[in-house]
Write an enzyme that holds these catalytic residues in place. Structure first.
Site, PDB file in Angstrom:
ATOM      1  N   HIS A 306       0.855  -1.189   0.000  1.00  0.00           N
ATOM      2  CA  HIS A 306       0.000   0.000   0.000  1.00  0.00           C
ATOM      3  C   HIS A 306       0.890   1.238   0.000  1.00  0.00           C
ATOM      4  O   HIS A 306       1.933   1.266   0.625  1.00  0.00           O
ATOM      5  CB  HIS A 306      -0.906   0.018   1.240  1.00  0.00           C
ATOM      6  CG  HIS A 306      -2.083   0.923   1.081  1.00  0.00           C
ATOM      7  ND1 HIS A 306      -2.016   2.276   1.310  1.00  0.00           N
ATOM      8  CD2 HIS A 306      -3.343   0.664   0.665  1.00  0.00           C
ATOM      9  CE1 HIS A 306      -3.193   2.810   1.069  1.00  0.00           C
ATOM     10  NE2 HIS A 306      -4.021   1.865   0.674  1.00  0.00           N
ATOM     11  N   ASP A 363      -7.925  -5.309  -0.082  1.00  0.00           N
ATOM     12  CA  ASP A 363      -8.376  -6.229  -1.141  1.00  0.00           C
ATOM     13  C   ASP A 363      -8.022  -7.680  -0.861  1.00  0.00           C
ATOM     14  O   ASP A 363      -8.506  -8.579  -1.554  1.00  0.00           O
ATOM     15  CB  ASP A 363      -7.752  -5.797  -2.476  1.00  0.00           C
ATOM     16  CG  ASP A 363      -8.321  -4.469  -2.943  1.00  0.00           C
ATOM     17  OD1 ASP A 363      -7.536  -3.545  -3.214  1.00  0.00           O
ATOM     18  OD2 ASP A 363      -9.564  -4.343  -2.968  1.00  0.00           O
TER      19      ASP A 363
HETATM   20  C1  SDX Z   1      -6.186  -0.137  -2.998  1.00  0.00           C
HETATM   21  O1  SDX Z   1      -4.432   4.430  -2.256  1.00  0.00           O
HETATM   22  C2  SDX Z   1      -5.343   3.816  -1.609  1.00  0.00           C
HETATM   23  O2  SDX Z   1      -5.751   4.210  -0.545  1.00  0.00           O
HETATM   24  C3  SDX Z   1      -5.895   2.572  -2.311  1.00  0.00           C
HETATM   25  C4  SDX Z   1      -6.902   1.757  -1.511  1.00  0.00           C
HETATM   26  C5  SDX Z   1      -8.174   2.504  -1.287  1.00  0.00           C
HETATM   27  O3  SDX Z   1      -8.885   2.190  -0.322  1.00  0.00           O
HETATM   28  O4  SDX Z   1      -8.533   3.354  -2.155  1.00  0.00           O
HETATM   29  O5  SDX Z   1      -6.358   1.382  -0.271  1.00  0.00           O
HETATM   30  C6  SDX Z   1      -7.318   0.493  -2.284  1.00  0.00           C
HETATM   31  O6  SDX Z   1      -5.970   0.170  -4.135  1.00  0.00           O
HETATM   32  C7  SDX Z   1      -5.284  -1.089  -2.253  1.00  0.00           C
HETATM   33  C8  SDX Z   1      -4.064  -1.578  -3.120  1.00  0.00           C
HETATM   34  C9  SDX Z   1      -4.559  -2.732  -3.999  1.00  0.00           C
HETATM   35  N1  SDX Z   1      -3.519  -3.103  -4.985  1.00  0.00           N
HETATM   36  C10 SDX Z   1      -2.873  -4.280  -4.875  1.00  0.00           C
HETATM   37  O7  SDX Z   1      -3.019  -5.091  -3.957  1.00  0.00           O
HETATM   38  C11 SDX Z   1      -1.919  -4.567  -6.032  1.00  0.00           C
HETATM   39  C12 SDX Z   1      -0.581  -5.069  -5.487  1.00  0.00           C
HETATM   40  N2  SDX Z   1       0.082  -3.975  -4.807  1.00  0.00           N
HETATM   41  C13 SDX Z   1       1.069  -3.196  -5.539  1.00  0.00           C
HETATM   42  O8  SDX Z   1       0.710  -2.993  -6.880  1.00  0.00           O
HETATM   43  C14 SDX Z   1       1.538  -1.962  -4.762  1.00  0.00           C
HETATM   44  O9  SDX Z   1       1.794  -2.377  -3.482  1.00  0.00           O
HETATM   45  C15 SDX Z   1       0.649  -0.724  -4.693  1.00  0.00           C
HETATM   46  C16 SDX Z   1       0.242  -0.264  -6.050  1.00  0.00           C
HETATM   47  C17 SDX Z   1      -0.560  -0.999  -3.878  1.00  0.00           C
HETATM   48  C18 SDX Z   1       1.456   0.376  -4.017  1.00  0.00           C
HETATM   49  O10 SDX Z   1       2.497   0.701  -4.881  1.00  0.00           O
HETATM   50  P1  SDX Z   1       3.597   1.823  -4.505  1.00  0.00           P
HETATM   51  O11 SDX Z   1       3.220   2.552  -3.272  1.00  0.00           O
HETATM   52  O12 SDX Z   1       3.846   2.614  -5.734  1.00  0.00           O
HETATM   53  O13 SDX Z   1       4.841   0.977  -4.107  1.00  0.00           O
HETATM   54  P2  SDX Z   1       5.903   0.446  -5.135  1.00  0.00           P
HETATM   55  O14 SDX Z   1       5.228  -0.177  -6.305  1.00  0.00           O
HETATM   56  O15 SDX Z   1       6.891   1.534  -5.360  1.00  0.00           O
HETATM   57  O16 SDX Z   1       6.560  -0.749  -4.301  1.00  0.00           O
HETATM   58  C19 SDX Z   1       7.661  -0.534  -3.457  1.00  0.00           C
HETATM   59  C20 SDX Z   1       8.470  -1.839  -3.541  1.00  0.00           C
HETATM   60  C21 SDX Z   1       8.863  -2.217  -4.972  1.00  0.00           C
HETATM   61  O17 SDX Z   1      10.021  -3.026  -4.886  1.00  0.00           O
HETATM   62  P3  SDX Z   1      11.474  -2.333  -5.146  1.00  0.00           P
HETATM   63  O18 SDX Z   1      11.410  -1.673  -6.498  1.00  0.00           O
HETATM   64  O19 SDX Z   1      11.664  -1.350  -3.997  1.00  0.00           O
HETATM   65  O20 SDX Z   1      12.454  -3.512  -5.089  1.00  0.00           O
HETATM   66  O21 SDX Z   1       7.636  -2.927  -3.079  1.00  0.00           O
HETATM   67  C22 SDX Z   1       7.425  -3.832  -4.136  1.00  0.00           C
HETATM   68  C23 SDX Z   1       7.720  -3.092  -5.421  1.00  0.00           C
HETATM   69  O22 SDX Z   1       8.124  -4.005  -6.464  1.00  0.00           O
HETATM   70  N3  SDX Z   1       6.020  -4.241  -4.084  1.00  0.00           N
HETATM   71  C24 SDX Z   1       5.597  -5.483  -4.216  1.00  0.00           C
HETATM   72  C25 SDX Z   1       4.208  -5.420  -4.024  1.00  0.00           C
HETATM   73  N4  SDX Z   1       3.834  -4.157  -3.813  1.00  0.00           N
HETATM   74  C26 SDX Z   1       4.964  -3.423  -3.854  1.00  0.00           C
HETATM   75  N5  SDX Z   1       6.249  -6.650  -4.481  1.00  0.00           N
HETATM   76  C27 SDX Z   1       5.485  -7.759  -4.540  1.00  0.00           C
HETATM   77  N6  SDX Z   1       4.140  -7.788  -4.359  1.00  0.00           N
HETATM   78  C28 SDX Z   1       3.476  -6.634  -4.111  1.00  0.00           C
HETATM   79  N7  SDX Z   1       2.154  -6.647  -3.950  1.00  0.00           N
END
Ligand code: SDX
Length: 429
Positions: A306, A363
């Protein structure tokens, strides 16, 4: 004396005011930065940028706090109803009993959709994604409510608020009924909000259908938990579209489209698909944890991570408990829930997830509950939209009521070609 930030640029020191929020969050106000320095700021994905001040929802990502108008989500989940929470978010206070009764009755009297709208459903492919249908039909509402200049802006906003809250469940249920070839069910205005939706989803004209009170209670909880979440992607989209003074129907349509993405509300559907694939492959959570860590796979553990919550998502905690309670009450044992718990446990022990502060988000467990309720996976994000609607409306209203509000129009840093000539086609390479 209020705090200022000092910026040293090209030999000059610029002072920028600091804004301090209710919970002592601090922001540097850069409203005059360009005028003072010619510089703008750059912040890909708005990781560090506040788009506005807001009095609706407070989140503390480190402490796992979520409050609507100051009231903790745990208390609302325990004691409130979805329509009461919607009133709280939109009007800024808990309603008195007469106010809640009036609001409930106004919503009840707008649950039907225009009979001509039903013909749209005949035109969609039978396997059309319900989020596409939801966005199309909500957008079309503006064609059925055009000539209303006799109302003030505030009266029209209030009426369209009620129309949207009342009709979204009907629009969503019609999409489901059409997808399974069953007749579209009319709303029953004597029913409560959640009971009515479940009636339109699961009853048929062929036999009497009693909505299970456990399902009503569970849906009420799910909708409350999804009702708002400050400046998330879809809510920011609603504020962006509202800033051009487009209609509330247009702004909500845009919010629905933004929510659909798998990084946002589309994740609940992806979580079930991921767990189902995991189970069909023999249920090895370690394989998926390793895949999620391997950058070459581009695979993300859906329902994890998140932008704001870096400890735990309080909604996930509540939903995890609700999963156990609902499945026990409905005497359902779903192997996907066991798999989800195993996956959560494995990930939370893994340094990759610990270092990146990746925890289950809203989710991760919601899909298991929707599945237990008989909601098709493809409609999970529609359920998210039903819940998020009052939050979207509240933010549109807050934006529109903000004195001196401007159209949202971010700047950029241009990195394209410098001045270039127009080369005639015969001379191009
Ligand atoms: C919702 O914003 C809100 O409030 C949203 C929400 C709401 O109520 O409206 O809470 C609802 O959208 C919840 C999120 C649902 N999405 C998912 O579950 C999809 C999986 N999650 C990721 O796509 C990600 O965690 C996000 C999109 C939710 C957040 O992305 P960020 O904040 O841009 O973080 P990032 O992608 O920069 O990740 C930081 C690191 C990265 O690794 P490095 O490049 O540092 O090595 O964490 C890793 C990412 O690759 N990472 C994950 C991961 N989420 C982040 N690695 C594996 N699995 C994951 N799920």
């Amino acid at each position: 004396m209020s705090e200022v930030a000092e910026l040293k640029l090209e030999g000059q020191t610029v002072e920028l005011p600091v804004v301090v929020g209710t919970e002592n969050e601090k922001g540097i106000d850069i409203s005059n930065l360009r005028a003072k320095t010619g510089y703008i700021t750059l912040d890909n994905g708005y990781m560090n940028t506040g788009a506005c001040t807001s009095a609706i929802t407070f989140i503390d990502g480190e402490k796992g706090i979520l409050r609507y108008r100051g009231i903790p989500i745990e208390v609302l989940a325990e004691r409130s109803s979805f329509l009461e929470t919607a009133y709280l978010l939109i009007d800024g206070k808990l309603p008195t009993q007469p106010e809640l009764d009036n609001f409930t009755n106004r919503v009840r009297r707008h649950t039907m959709i225009h009979e001509d709208i039903k013909r749209f459903y005949d035109g969609f492919p039978r396997d059309a994604h319900p989020m596409a249908i939801l966005a199309s039909v909500v957008s079309s509402l503006s064609t059925f409510y055009q000539h209303e200049n006799n109302r003030t802006e505030a009266e029209l906003f209030s009426l369209n608020t009620v129309r949207l809250l009342a009709k979204l469940p009907t629009i969503a249920a019609c999409a489901y009924k059409k997808s399974i070839g069953q007749p579209l069910m009319y709303p029953q205005n004597h029913m409560s909000y959640c009971e009515n939706f479940l009636h339109m989803m699961f009853s048929t004209p062929a036999e009497h259908y009693e909505v299970d009170p456990v399902m009503i209670e569970t849906l009420n909880l799910l909708l409350i938990l999804h009702a708002d979440h400050e400046q998330n992607c879809s809510t920011s989209t609603v504020r962006m579209v509202s800033s051009s003074k487009a209609s509330l129907f247009a702004a909500i349509t845009a919010g629905i489209c933004a929510l659909w993405g798998p990084r946002h509300g589309g994740a609940n559907e992806e979580v079930i698909d991921m767990l189902t694939q995991m189970r069909n492959e023999g249920g090895s959570v370690s394989k998926y944890v390793e895949m999620a860590k391997d950058k070459n796979t581009k695979f993300k553990l859906m329902g994890f991570g998140h932008r704001v919550y870096k400890n735990f998502d309080p909604r996930a905690k509540i939903l995890k408990a609700a999963c156990d309670k609902l499945l026990a009450k409905m005497k359902i044992s779903d192997p996907l829930l066991d798999l989800a718990k195993e996956l959560e446990e494995a990930a939370l022990k893994d340094p990759y997830f610990i270092e990146r502060k990746l925890y289950p988000n809203v989710d991760f467990y919601s899909g298991i509950i929707y599945k237990a309720m008989g909601i098709p996976t493809v409609a999970f994000t529609v359920m998210f939209a039903l819940g998020r609607l009052p939050g979207w409306i509240a933010h549109a209203k807050e934006y529109l009521n903000e004195p001196g509000n401007k159209i949202n129009r971010p700047r950029q840093i241009y990195i394209g070609p410098a001045l270039a000539d127009y080369v005639s086609v015969d001379k191009r390479k």
